[in-house]
Design a protein around this motif. Structure first.
Motif, PDB file in Angstrom:
ATOM      1  N   GLU A  38       9.627  -8.373  -1.373  1.00 54.60           N
ATOM      2  CA  GLU A  38       9.376  -8.533   0.107  1.00 54.60           C
ATOM      3  C   GLU A  38       8.341  -7.877   0.915  1.00 54.60           C
ATOM      4  OE1 GLU A  38       8.762 -11.887   0.288  1.00 54.60           O
ATOM      5  OE2 GLU A  38       9.986 -12.654  -1.177  1.00 54.60           O
ATOM      6  N   VAL A  39       9.673  -7.207   1.390  1.00 55.46           N
ATOM      7  CA  VAL A  39       9.084  -5.590   2.243  1.00 55.46           C
ATOM      8  C   VAL A  39       7.524  -4.531   1.355  1.00 55.46           C
ATOM      9  CG1 VAL A  39       9.672  -3.700   3.901  1.00 55.46           C
ATOM     10  CG2 VAL A  39      10.856  -5.703   3.430  1.00 55.46           C
ATOM     11  N   ARG A  40       8.150  -4.762   0.181  1.00 58.97           N
ATOM     12  CA  ARG A  40       6.689  -4.061  -0.166  1.00 58.97           C
ATOM     13  C   ARG A  40       5.812  -4.503  -0.133  1.00 58.97           C
ATOM     14  NH1 ARG A  40      10.901  -2.027  -3.981  1.00 58.97           N
ATOM     15  NH2 ARG A  40      10.422  -3.838  -5.268  1.00 58.97           N
ATOM     16  N   ALA A  41       5.685  -5.833  -0.652  1.00 61.01           N
ATOM     17  CA  ALA A  41       4.607  -6.556  -0.360  1.00 61.01           C
ATOM     18  C   ALA A  41       4.309  -7.002   0.787  1.00 61.01           C
ATOM     19  CB  ALA A  41       4.974  -8.141  -1.562  1.00 61.01           C
ATOM     20  N   ARG A  42       4.263  -6.963   2.156  1.00 62.75           N
ATOM     21  CA  ARG A  42       4.133  -7.391   3.103  1.00 62.75           C
ATOM     22  C   ARG A  42       3.300  -8.670   2.973  1.00 62.75           C
ATOM     23  NH1 ARG A  42       5.855  -3.682   6.071  1.00 62.75           N
ATOM     24  NH2 ARG A  42       5.016  -3.915   7.586  1.00 62.75           N
ATOM     25  N   THR A  43       5.203  -9.628   2.928  1.00 60.98           N
ATOM     26  CA  THR A  43       4.542 -10.915   3.090  1.00 60.98           C
ATOM     27  C   THR A  43       5.547 -11.312   4.158  1.00 60.98           C
ATOM     28  OG1 THR A  43       6.895 -11.490   2.020  1.00 60.98           O
ATOM     29  CG2 THR A  43       4.810 -11.225   0.590  1.00 60.98           C
ATOM     30  N   PRO A  44       5.436 -12.189   4.683  1.00 60.31           N
ATOM     31  CA  PRO A  44       5.709 -12.287   5.837  1.00 60.31           C
ATOM     32  C   PRO A  44       7.188 -12.715   6.160  1.00 60.31           C
ATOM     33  CG  PRO A  44       4.224 -14.550   5.159  1.00 60.31           C
ATOM     34  CD  PRO A  44       3.810 -13.739   4.182  1.00 60.31           C
ATOM     35  N   ILE A  47       7.964  -8.930   5.914  1.00 58.58           N
ATOM     36  CA  ILE A  47       7.353  -8.285   7.091  1.00 58.58           C
ATOM     37  C   ILE A  47       8.501  -8.622   8.360  1.00 58.58           C
ATOM     38  CG2 ILE A  47       6.117  -8.117   9.271  1.00 58.58           C
ATOM     39  CD1 ILE A  47       3.732  -8.312   6.872  1.00 58.58           C
ATOM     40  N   GLU A  48       9.529  -9.781   8.103  1.00 62.71           N
ATOM     41  CA  GLU A  48      10.144 -10.002   9.448  1.00 62.71           C
ATOM     42  C   GLU A  48      11.185  -9.293   9.127  1.00 62.71           C
ATOM     43  OE1 GLU A  48      11.997 -13.838   9.266  1.00 62.71           O
ATOM     44  OE2 GLU A  48      12.984 -14.177  10.531  1.00 62.71           O
ATOM     45  N   ALA A  49      11.672  -9.410   7.783  1.00 65.96           N
ATOM     46  CA  ALA A  49      13.234  -8.413   7.139  1.00 65.96           C
ATOM     47  C   ALA A  49      13.496  -7.167   7.357  1.00 65.96           C
ATOM     48  CB  ALA A  49      13.716  -8.439   5.401  1.00 65.96           C
ATOM     49  N   ASP A  50      12.012  -6.232   7.179  1.00 59.15           N
ATOM     50  CA  ASP A  50      12.140  -5.007   7.594  1.00 59.15           C
ATOM     51  C   ASP A  50      12.476  -4.528   8.726  1.00 59.15           C
ATOM     52  OD1 ASP A  50      10.762  -2.416   6.551  1.00 59.15           O
ATOM     53  OD2 ASP A  50       9.733  -2.818   7.902  1.00 59.15           O
ATOM     54  N   GLY A  51      12.637  -4.857  10.003  1.00 60.61           N
ATOM     55  CA  GLY A  51      13.189  -4.548  11.256  1.00 60.61           C
ATOM     56  C   GLY A  51      14.783  -4.741  11.003  1.00 60.61           C
ATOM     57  N   TYR A  52      14.962  -5.401  10.914  1.00 57.05           N
ATOM     58  CA  TYR A  52      16.972  -5.746  10.183  1.00 57.05           C
ATOM     59  C   TYR A  52      17.207  -4.789   9.461  1.00 57.05           C
ATOM     60  CZ  TYR A  52      16.032 -10.219  12.817  1.00 57.05           C
ATOM     61  OH  TYR A  52      15.446 -11.288  13.788  1.00 57.05           O
ATOM     62  N   MET A  53      17.008  -4.595   8.402  1.00 55.66           N
ATOM     63  CA  MET A  53      17.163  -4.026   7.107  1.00 55.66           C
ATOM     64  C   MET A  53      17.517  -2.050   7.715  1.00 55.66           C
ATOM     65  SD  MET A  53      15.190  -5.741   3.987  1.00 55.66           S
ATOM     66  CE  MET A  53      16.064  -5.025   2.682  1.00 55.66           C
ATOM     67  N   ALA A  54      15.562  -2.186   8.267  1.00 54.07           N
ATOM     68  CA  ALA A  54      15.978  -0.659   8.884  1.00 54.07           C
ATOM     69  C   ALA A  54      16.626  -0.240   9.807  1.00 54.07           C
ATOM     70  CB  ALA A  54      14.790  -0.607   9.387  1.00 54.07           C
ATOM     71  N   HIS A  55      17.920  -1.730  10.443  1.00 55.88           N
ATOM     72  CA  HIS A  55      18.254  -0.978  11.996  1.00 55.88           C
ATOM     73  C   HIS A  55      20.257  -1.914  10.837  1.00 55.88           C
ATOM     74  CE1 HIS A  55      15.039  -0.864  13.915  1.00 55.88           C
ATOM     75  NE2 HIS A  55      16.285  -0.118  14.779  1.00 55.88           N
ATOM     76  N   GLY A  56      20.330  -1.567   9.475  1.00 56.11           N
ATOM     77  CA  GLY A  56      21.515  -2.163   8.882  1.00 56.11           C
ATOM     78  C   GLY A  56      22.257  -3.284   9.419  1.00 56.11           C
ATOM     79  N   GLN A  57      21.202  -3.859   9.672  1.00 56.97           N
ATOM     80  CA  GLN A  57      21.896  -5.580  10.728  1.00 56.97           C
ATOM     81  C   GLN A  57      21.474  -6.615   9.440  1.00 56.97           C
ATOM     82  OE1 GLN A  57      19.129  -6.443  13.918  1.00 56.97           O
ATOM     83  NE2 GLN A  57      20.615  -4.885  14.984  1.00 56.97           N
ATOM     84  N   LEU A  58      21.879  -7.537   9.738  1.00 55.27           N
ATOM     85  CA  LEU A  58      22.187  -8.724   8.239  1.00 55.27           C
ATOM     86  C   LEU A  58      21.242  -9.348   8.576  1.00 55.27           C
ATOM     87  CD1 LEU A  58      25.294 -10.372   7.924  1.00 55.27           C
ATOM     88  CD2 LEU A  58      24.450  -8.736   6.397  1.00 55.27           C
ATOM     89  N   PRO A  60      17.907 -12.713   9.246  1.00 54.53           N
ATOM     90  CA  PRO A  60      18.630 -14.407  10.151  1.00 54.53           C
ATOM     91  C   PRO A  60      18.509 -14.949   8.359  1.00 54.53           C
ATOM     92  CG  PRO A  60      16.584 -13.404  10.950  1.00 54.53           C
ATOM     93  CD  PRO A  60      17.175 -12.566  10.120  1.00 54.53           C
ATOM     94  N   ASP A  61      19.762 -15.848   8.597  1.00 51.22           N
ATOM     95  CA  ASP A  61      20.289 -16.958   7.407  1.00 51.22           C
ATOM     96  C   ASP A  61      19.185 -17.698   6.751  1.00 51.22           C
ATOM     97  OD1 ASP A  61      22.786 -16.278   6.999  1.00 51.22           O
ATOM     98  OD2 ASP A  61      22.836 -17.980   8.599  1.00 51.22           O
ATOM     99  N   PRO A  62      18.347 -18.457   8.026  1.00 52.81           N
ATOM    100  CA  PRO A  62      16.920 -18.877   7.659  1.00 52.81           C
ATOM    101  C   PRO A  62      15.803 -18.288   6.228  1.00 52.81           C
ATOM    102  CG  PRO A  62      17.339 -18.955  10.295  1.00 52.81           C
ATOM    103  CD  PRO A  62      18.094 -18.205   9.915  1.00 52.81           C
ATOM    104  N   LEU A  63      16.077 -16.954   6.433  1.00 57.47           N
ATOM    105  CA  LEU A  63      15.458 -16.320   5.982  1.00 57.47           C
ATOM    106  C   LEU A  63      15.814 -16.452   4.990  1.00 57.47           C
ATOM    107  CD1 LEU A  63      13.810 -12.943   6.490  1.00 57.47           C
ATOM    108  CD2 LEU A  63      13.841 -14.058   4.601  1.00 57.47           C
ATOM    109  N   ILE A  64      16.692 -15.692   4.798  1.00 59.44           N
ATOM    110  CA  ILE A  64      18.258 -15.664   3.210  1.00 59.44           C
ATOM    111  C   ILE A  64      18.307 -17.117   1.843  1.00 59.44           C
ATOM    112  CG2 ILE A  64      19.931 -14.405   2.332  1.00 59.44           C
ATOM    113  CD1 ILE A  64      18.897 -12.614   3.563  1.00 59.44           C
TER     114      ILE A  64
END
Ligand code: ADP
Length: 191
Positions: A38-44, A47-58, A60-64
């Motif tokens: 999703e990050v590679r394809a720049r989907t919404p 884009i939301e997940a990227d910041g969390y992943m880059a910081h080693g954080q989970l 958010p549940d709604p997305l997952i």
């Protein structure tokens, strides 16, 4: 069969999952891989997940939960699946149980790949991924210990947990994984 593989970052889940999907002939659902796509394809969602992943954080549940729910309802998951990286919190595990129960399904077994922390750090230094910066990696280990480790208790109380020593060659570890799968198969045949 519906199997969950749990282990800290660097435990070797990816390697064992590749072998397990060949053995079980079920789709491999890796939330980490799905999110990276999703990050590679720049989907919404990406884009939301990227910041969390880059910081080693989970993330958010709604997305997952939306992402996993949609994937699990696809026809190729009817006969089973291998879940990797999900569930990662008690809340996710409870939602998964509800989700499966509504479709008259359940988790057959959970495999924990146990690897000591100093070995995880050694392995991380030997590979390279964007979120494998040493500081971020340490955060992912802490997140595992605080948020994911309680799941082991949850599945152990349901008598579904097999803890496997994650030290050794990939082949040795896979032998242990296979033995755990055989135990799950025997348990599922028990009346
Ligand atoms: P690892 O297990 O090596 O940390 P993964 O590839 O499973 O790596 O996950 C990478 C990142 O994706 C996690 O650090 C987290 O930000 C996010 N992620 C993956 N699965 C989940 C999940 N079930 N819930 C929340 N975030 C997740």
């Amino acid at each position: 069969m519906r199997i969950i593989l749990i282990g800290p970052p660097g435990a070797g889940k990816g390697t064992q999952c590749q072998r397990l999907v060949d053995l079980l002939k079920v789709p491999h659902l890796s939330t980490g891989e799905m999110l990276r796509a999703e990050v590679r394809a720049r989907t919404p969602a990406g884009i939301e997940a990227d910041g969390y992943m880059a910081h080693g954080q989970l993330v958010p549940d709604p997305l997952i939960l939306g992402m996993v729910g949609r994937r699990l309802s696809q026809p190729d998951c009817r006969e089973g699946c291998l879940l990797d990286g999900f569930p990662r919190t008690l809340h996710q595990a409870e939602i998964l149980d509800d989700l499966l129960e509504r479709q008259a399904m359940s988790v057959d077994g959970v495999i924990e790949l146990a690897v000591p922390r100093d070995e995880l750090v050694r392995r991380m230094l030997a590979r390279k991924r964007a979120d494998d910066d040493p500081g971020i990696f340490a955060k992912r280990i802490v997140s595992f210990e605080l948020q994911t480790a309680p799941l082991l208790d949850y599945y152990s109380r349901q008598d579904k947990l097999a803890t496997i020593d994650g030290l050794g060659s990939a082949n040795e570890i896979f032998d242990r994984v296979r033995a755990a799968i055989q135990r799950f198969e025997r348990a599922s045949r028990r009346p």
